[in-house]
Design a protein around this motif. Structure first.
Motif, mmCIF file in Angstrom:
data_model
loop_
_atom_site.group_PDB
_atom_site.id
_atom_site.type_symbol
_atom_site.label_atom_id
_atom_site.label_comp_id
_atom_site.label_asym_id
_atom_site.label_seq_id
_atom_site.Cartn_x
_atom_site.Cartn_y
_atom_site.Cartn_z
ATOM 1 N N ALA A 260 50.661 -26.838 4.499
ATOM 2 C CA ALA A 260 51.966 -26.803 4.201
ATOM 3 C C ALA A 260 53.059 -27.645 3.280
ATOM 4 N N ASN B 98 48.093 -28.145 7.964
ATOM 5 C CA ASN B 98 47.796 -27.245 8.905
ATOM 6 C C ASN B 98 49.893 -26.306 9.098
ATOM 7 N N TYR B 99 50.085 -25.248 8.914
ATOM 8 C CA TYR B 99 51.506 -25.358 8.960
ATOM 9 C C TYR B 99 52.302 -25.684 10.066
ATOM 10 N N THR C 282 59.759 -24.668 3.530
ATOM 11 C CA THR C 282 58.069 -25.196 3.057
ATOM 12 C C THR C 282 57.776 -23.598 3.430
ATOM 13 N N SER D 109 54.028 -18.303 2.874
ATOM 14 C CA SER D 109 55.356 -17.275 4.730
ATOM 15 C C SER D 109 55.956 -18.753 4.289
ATOM 16 N N TYR E 187 55.847 -27.147 11.139
ATOM 17 C CA TYR E 187 55.957 -28.030 9.833
ATOM 18 C C TYR E 187 57.376 -28.535 9.309
ATOM 19 N N SER F 19 53.176 -21.856 2.981
ATOM 20 C CA SER F 19 52.344 -22.251 3.419
ATOM 21 C C SER F 19 51.464 -21.673 1.869
ATOM 22 N N TRP F 20 50.587 -22.771 1.222
ATOM 23 C CA TRP F 20 50.326 -22.603 0.244
ATOM 24 C C TRP F 20 48.832 -21.646 0.710
ATOM 25 N N SER F 21 48.578 -20.442 1.662
ATOM 26 C CA SER F 21 47.246 -20.065 1.227
ATOM 27 C C SER F 21 48.132 -18.195 1.738
#
Length: 123
Positions: free
Chosen positions: A32, A100-101, A49, A56, A104, A51-53
């Motif tokens: 995150a 880990n998101y 925030t 979101s 956050y 999510s890098w992946s």
């Protein structure tokens, strides 16, 4: 993870700024990436925030609809586009990262922090 924030400055109410945060070090998959801010005499607060992946994103109610968080996975850059700035947005803004998101919004869960960049909004 090393984080380097930039892009702060002084702007009049209603103006815009874009903050940038350069990330380096380990891969960010699963992280995150967030922005927090701290105004003089106030506690640090969550701003946004992503999510890098999967991209979101979530925002504090105070900035929802005005700020947009984004990331460039190739350049390993995190951004915060701030529109409709208000004097209440005046603060030092920090980029941060945690694996880990979940949860956050909890600043104390973040391990990695940038050095902060000052945003000043005049009325």
């Amino acid at each position: 993870v090393q984080l380097q924030a930039s892009g702060g400055g002084m702007v009049q109410a209603g103006g815009s700024l874009r903050l940038s945060c350069a990330a380096s070090g380990r891969p960010l998959s699963g992280y995150a990436m967030s922005w927090f801010r701290q105004a003089p005499g106030k506690e640090r607060e969550f701003v946004a925030t992503i999510s890098w992946s999967n991209g979101s994103a979530a925002y504090a109610d105070s900035v929802k609809g005005r700020f947009t968080v984004s990331r460039d996975k190739v350049k390993k850059m995190l951004y915060l586009q701030m529109n409709g700035l208000e004097p209440e947005d005046t603060a030092v803004y920090f980029c941060s990262a945690k694996f880990n998101y979940g949860k956050y919004y909890r600043g104390n869960d973040y391990v990695f922090w940038g050095q902060g960049t000052q945003v000043t909004v005049s009325s």
